[in-house]
Design a protein around this motif. Structure first.
Motif, mmCIF file in Angstrom:
data_model
loop_
_atom_site.group_PDB
_atom_site.id
_atom_site.type_symbol
_atom_site.label_atom_id
_atom_site.label_comp_id
_atom_site.label_asym_id
_atom_site.label_seq_id
_atom_site.Cartn_x
_atom_site.Cartn_y
_atom_site.Cartn_z
ATOM 1 N N ASN A 60 0.828 -1.201 0.000
ATOM 2 C CA ASN A 60 0.000 0.000 0.000
ATOM 3 C C ASN A 60 0.861 1.250 0.000
ATOM 4 O O ASN A 60 0.355 2.364 -0.041
ATOM 5 C CB ASN A 60 -1.005 -0.014 1.157
ATOM 6 C CG ASN A 60 -2.402 0.338 0.675
ATOM 7 O OD1 ASN A 60 -2.643 0.424 -0.530
ATOM 8 N ND2 ASN A 60 -3.324 0.579 1.583
ATOM 9 N N CYS A 61 2.166 1.068 0.085
ATOM 10 C CA CYS A 61 3.090 2.155 -0.254
ATOM 11 C C CYS A 61 4.417 1.523 -0.616
ATOM 12 O O CYS A 61 4.551 0.301 -0.657
ATOM 13 C CB CYS A 61 3.222 3.190 0.868
ATOM 14 S SG CYS A 61 4.451 2.822 2.125
ATOM 15 N N LEU A 92 2.928 -3.209 11.329
ATOM 16 C CA LEU A 92 2.450 -2.605 10.083
ATOM 17 C C LEU A 92 1.833 -1.249 10.401
ATOM 18 O O LEU A 92 1.414 -1.006 11.535
ATOM 19 C CB LEU A 92 1.380 -3.485 9.435
ATOM 20 C CG LEU A 92 1.792 -4.889 8.988
ATOM 21 C CD1 LEU A 92 0.557 -5.692 8.610
ATOM 22 C CD2 LEU A 92 2.758 -4.815 7.809
ATOM 23 N N CYS A 93 1.714 -0.400 9.396
ATOM 24 C CA CYS A 93 1.100 0.907 9.630
ATOM 25 C C CYS A 93 -0.398 0.845 9.319
ATOM 26 O O CYS A 93 -0.916 -0.169 8.847
ATOM 27 C CB CYS A 93 1.786 1.973 8.794
ATOM 28 S SG CYS A 93 1.207 2.028 7.094
ATOM 29 N N LYS A 95 -2.058 2.153 6.972
ATOM 30 C CA LYS A 95 -2.376 1.950 5.549
ATOM 31 C C LYS A 95 -2.456 0.468 5.203
ATOM 32 O O LYS A 95 -3.246 0.058 4.367
ATOM 33 C CB LYS A 95 -1.326 2.619 4.646
ATOM 34 C CG LYS A 95 -1.229 4.124 4.785
ATOM 35 C CD LYS A 95 -0.400 4.751 3.702
ATOM 36 C CE LYS A 95 1.035 4.333 3.654
ATOM 37 N NZ LYS A 95 1.976 4.594 4.684
HETATM 38 S S1 SF4 Z 1 2.811 -1.460 6.161
HETATM 39 FE FE1 SF4 Z 1 2.498 0.706 5.766
HETATM 40 S S2 SF4 Z 1 4.590 1.454 5.436
HETATM 41 FE FE2 SF4 Z 1 4.665 -0.759 5.164
HETATM 42 S S3 SF4 Z 1 4.325 -1.105 2.936
HETATM 43 FE FE3 SF4 Z 1 2.341 -1.229 3.961
HETATM 44 S S4 SF4 Z 1 1.504 0.788 3.741
HETATM 45 FE FE4 SF4 Z 1 3.686 0.996 3.407
#
Ligand code: SF4
Ligand code: MGD
Ligand code: MGD
Ligand code: MO
Length: 846
Positions: A60-61, A92-93, A95
């Motif tokens: 997601n990023c 995890l974040c 997102k």
């Molecule tokens: S956990 Fe958050 S920072 Fe890591 S890849 Fe996914 S969206 Fe990006």
């Protein structure tokens, strides 16, 4: 036929979209409110016993954190951090959790759709995947037959299937593989390449670092390696580390720093050089590093730095000379466990390349380059074909280039690594500089994310003469898909294979495998597989390179080149554990490593530099230090290059004034700014990623609006308060690059403001990721029934029908503003990095 009649005739009464059906995917008028249907909500805790944990990788990023996908009965319940991926350290974040909603998004594209009517009219017909492959193949074949394979163009954003894309384009014979790097991080990479010869950004050894000197990175919210960096920063902070942040805006990173300084935009080079001045003149430098490892002498460094006094920097940046000197001293005192680093705030300027080099210099002067707790670099695993062999036969690379992917005006963009200059692509097409017969777009949303995207990108994409055929792979009806002739429904990152790796924050090489946790629904298919299927239809000369059944087979072949572990072959090991870590010592001071007798076989030494012949070419592989052969840096001199003869030579060839030293000068637009004018800057949110998260409901519920930030003083002058609207008019800067149809005014938008102390008084900041025209109801902030639900086939989501409380028609804030119509296409000299943060504008109350 009238459009309405047309839709009625084909689609009005169907219950599920049938082959050949036509639908409209453009937002239509207010739809009736529908009462919330009773939805069954599975709670993770209720069924945790039977949950299957599938190791995979978030996308997601750009941080690509390892995760376990929690699956029950073929449905994804959620995600959790992976303990096997060393980078994110088991967490995890937000997102990542929000990203799960992409899988069952009820406006996810699940069938291949063919355009009906004019491009951009929003009318689509369902076809089969077979028909889609044929359509694309039938467009590619004539371009090859006419001897113009370069008219087949691939354009990818966050493209993680580079292996198969490269193979496909090489087989076609086209070198035109475009990306988004010049919009992202080209100046930063070029600065690292020039100084130390490393192609990535720094891999801060954060856990052991005790002084973070941050110039324009918002790594607690964004940054390409932000999450792994943040995890380690938190530990360093608990151990007493200090962080000083220079950001024009009080970002969450600035807010969580020990000191926040708001410099005038683009002045970081002056500040960093002044700090260097203090460090050198007060003998606070690391004599060992400076004498042994820099390509210029101390006397030359002193001469170069002489004009850049703290007073000079104060005038440029507005930051007190005493603070600049104090921070320089603190930084040097913490050495070598200290790091000066940057990101898009510093590099997204006309002078960004030199600003970046000035910051890297600080690390060199105090000896933190490669040091424990310092500005570490390199040591990450490359997942290129040379390391993980691909099945033979392998198509050769085309032996020519074009000005579209390798513009000669920007030699530093493609000298070391293919960074391209993609902000120019659509403008060059409008100018007729390159003919495009087939345009394959993948994971990019250029109308939204490109400078002048809403004008220039859209004009090029709409023009059927400039782009004859456009096939877009996407998961939603995005800004890009809207201007396609054919949409291929991709598998989401929860449903596909890819090998991945990024900067290794443990400084030990690792790699991860993204694998399907669930099957892609309906006709959705990994675009990598679609490419294989298309290639098989391009005749035997091309099909011979795709003699495998699926991308999974291709990935398995590559991973099985790993040695067996725990009795498993590479692919099976990766499927089971998700990550592979190489047991190597941490990559400290790689430049100081001694070359072995074996490495020195057949080498020659000239002016202290050790050369080897590789394929008939002389290549520098090391440098002599006191009679010992060392690896050195991967620069031509094998030293840290403060003065770059290569940059000087390129500048000379192009008639650009640059003597190869990282001098400071303001971008011309800043020097011509009138006192009442503001500098427009742009930034990212912690819960959004560019154009990909707006359709994700939990994230967009948190942030769906982006009023422009302005300072209290400025607001007073303009007579506005939070919630009022202003009109922002932006102007085209003086630039070496001439855009098609230049107009002095670039864009004009009316935008809401939020008044805050947390921004420089001369700056107005508008985030990205907002103001989507397409992407479905969540992204568009449009409550009600789906425009044409049968197109999507996934179950309706009651949240989308009646819970989009930010819908303007319900008195909500709406879905925000896209600043990119205001931001001119503005490549920086030599590198071609988009100067995002140099835009001068007038702001008036409306
Ligand atoms: S956990 Fe958050 S920072 Fe890591 S890849 Fe996914 S969206 Fe990006
Ligand atoms: N949450 C989230 N994470 C992401 C992404 C995302 O979209 N969302 N995108 C990923 C990608 S592709 C990238 S490239 C990275 C980007 O990561 P970052 O570069 O860290 O993020 P940005 O928000 O682009 O810019 C950083 C900061 O620069 C500041 N700034 C603007 N102009 C100036 C200036 O003139 N001087 C100074 N000193 N500061 C200035 C902005 O206020 C902003 O806080 O993040 C990656 N990670
Ligand atoms: N104003 C402003 N503009 C910016 C920036 C900024 O900070 N401010 N940041 C810049 C930066 S750093 C970058 S890197 C660029 C990024 O610009 P892009 O490369 O365009 O980036 P993304 O937003 O990641 O790509 C989004 C597209 O990918 C689609 N997509 C999402 N998931 C999938 C999938 O699984 N498969 C397929 N096929 N498609 C998918 C989305 O629907 C969307 O259409 O934007 C730049 N633009
Ligand atoms: Mo980026």
């Amino acid at each position: 036929m009238e459009r309405r009649e047309f839709i009625k005739k084909f689609a009005a009464t169907v219950a599920a979209m049938q082959l050949g059906d036509v639908i409209s995917l453009i937002p239509n008028a207010v739809a009736a409110e529908v009462p919330t249907a009773a939805l069954s909500h599975l709670r993770l805790a209720d069924c945790i016993a039977d949950v299957l944990r599938v190791p995979s990788v978030c996308l997601n990023c750009s941080n690509v954190c390892g995760m376990n996908v929690l699956v029950k009965d073929g449905q994804i319940l959620g995600v959790e951090g992976s303990k096997t991926d060393p980078n994110p350290q088991g967490k995890l974040c937000a997102k990542a959790h929000g990203g799960v909603s992409a899988v069952n998004y009820s406006e996810r594209i699940v069938y291949p759709l063919k355009r009906v009517g004019e491009r951009g009219s929003g009318l689509w017909q369902r076809i089969t995947m077979e028909e889609a492959y044929e359509m694309i193949a039938e467009r590619i074949k004539p371009a090859i037959a006419a001897g113009h394979p370069e008219r087949v163009v691939f354009h990818g954003g966050r493209n993680k299937i580079g292996d198969i894309v490269g193979r496909f384009m090489n087989a076609v014979g086209s070198p035109v593989v475009l990306n988004h790097r010049a919009l992202c991080s080209a100046n930063k990479r070029a600065a690292n390449l020039t100084s130390i010869g490393d192609k990535d950004w720094e891999t801060v050894d954060a856990e052991r670092c005790r002084y973070f000197l941050n110039f324009g990175s918002n790594f607690l919210e964004a940054h390409q390696g932000g999450f792994p960096l943040m995890r380690r920063y938190v530990k360093a902070k608990a151990a007493g580390a200090k962080m000083v942040t220079f950001d024009v805006r009080l970002s969450n990173t600035a807010g969580r720093s020990d000191e926040w300084h708001a410099p005038f935009p683009a002045s970081e080079g002056a500040v960093a050089l002044a700090m260097a001045h203090v460090i050198v003149n007060e003998n606070r430098y690391d004599a060992e590093f400076v004498n042994a490892w820099m390509n210029v002498s101390l006397a030359e460094i002193k001469t170069f730095l002489a004009p850049y006094t703290p007073k000079f920097a104060e005038e440029a940046s507005g930051i007190a000379a005493s603070d600049i000197a104090r921070i320089a001293r603190e930084f040097a005192t913490a050495a070598p466990a200290c790091v000066a680093f940057t990101n898009r705030g510093t590099q997204g300027h006309q002078n960004g390349f030199n600003n970046e080099r000035a910051v890297v210099l600080l690390n060199a002067l105090v000896g933190s380059v490669g040091a424990e707790g310092g500005y570490a670099y390199g040591g990450s695993q490359s997942i290129k074909g040379s390391n993980f062999p691909e099945p033979a036969p392998i198509p050769p690379k085309p032996k020519f280039s074009t000005d579209l992917e390798d513009p000669k005006q920007y030699p530093l963009s493609n000298h070391w690594a293919k960074m391209k200059v993609s902000e120019l692509v659509f403008d060059k097409l409008l100018k007729g500089e390159h003919q495009v017969d087939v345009y394959l777009s993948y994971t990019i949303a250029a109308p939204q994310n490109w400078p002048e995207g809403p004008q220039v990108t859209v004009a090029a994409l709409k023009d059927e003469q400039k782009i004859k055929f456009h096939a877009c792979s996407d998961v939603v009806y995005s800004e890009m898909a809207h201007y396609a002739d054919l949409i291929l429904p991709d598998a989401t990152y929860f449903e596909r294979y890819t090998i991945d790796a990024r900067n290794a924050y443990e400084l030990q090489p690792y790699m991860v495998l993204r694998q399907p946790a669930v099957e892609p629904p309906f006709d959705c298919e990994n675009f990598a597989d679609s490419l294989i299927n298309i290639a098989k239809r391009l005749g035997p000369d091309i099909a011979k390179y795709f003699d495998f059944d699926s991308y999974a087979e291709f990935v398995a072949y590559r991973l099985n080149s790993l040695p067996k572990r725990d009795g498993l072959n590479g692919f099976d090991y990766m499927k089971k554990h998700g990550a592979w870590v190489w047991d190597k010592p941490k990559n400290y001071r790689p430049f100081a490593k001694t070359l072995s007798a074996e490495q020195l076989l057949g080498t020659t030494v000239e002016n202290g530099v050790i050369y080897q012949e590789v394929k008939g070419k002389k290549q520098a592989i090391g440098v002599m230090q006191n009679g010992v052969a060392k690896r050195g840096f991967q620069t031509p001199s094998r030293k840290f290059e403060l003065h770059s003869p290569y940059v000087e030579q390129m500048a000379q060839q192009l008639g650009i004034k640059d003597d190869g030293w990282p001098h400071f000068a303001f971008p011309e637009s800043m020097t011509q700014r009138k006192p009442h004018q503001l500098v427009l800057t742009t930034f990212k949110w912690n819960v959004h990623t560019q154009g990909r998260t707006a359709p994700q409901k939990y994230l967009t519920e948190i942030v769906h609006d982006n009023p422009a930030w302005i300072n209290r003083q400025t607001a007073k002058r303009l007579g506005v308060k939070s919630g009022d609207f202003v009109e922002v008019t932006s102007y085209r800067p003086v630039s070496d690059y001439q855009v098609h149809n230049p107009s002095e005014v670039v864009g004009k938008i009316k935008v809401k403001v939020v008044v805050t102390e947390g921004i420089h008084p001369d700056v107005i900041a508008i985030s990205n990721s907002m103001g989507m025209n397409y992407g479905g109801r969540i992204a568009e902030g449009r409550n009600g029934k789906a425009a044409e639900l049968p197109a999507f086939a996934q179950a309706e989501d009651a949240d989308m029908v009646s819970h989009i409380w930010w819908d303007k028609r319900r008195g909500g804030a709406g879905n925000g503003f896209n600043p990119n119509s205001l931001i001119p296409i503005n490549p920086s000299p030599l590198v071609g990095n988009q100067s995002w943060n140099d835009t001068i504008c007038d702001v008036v109350k409306v």
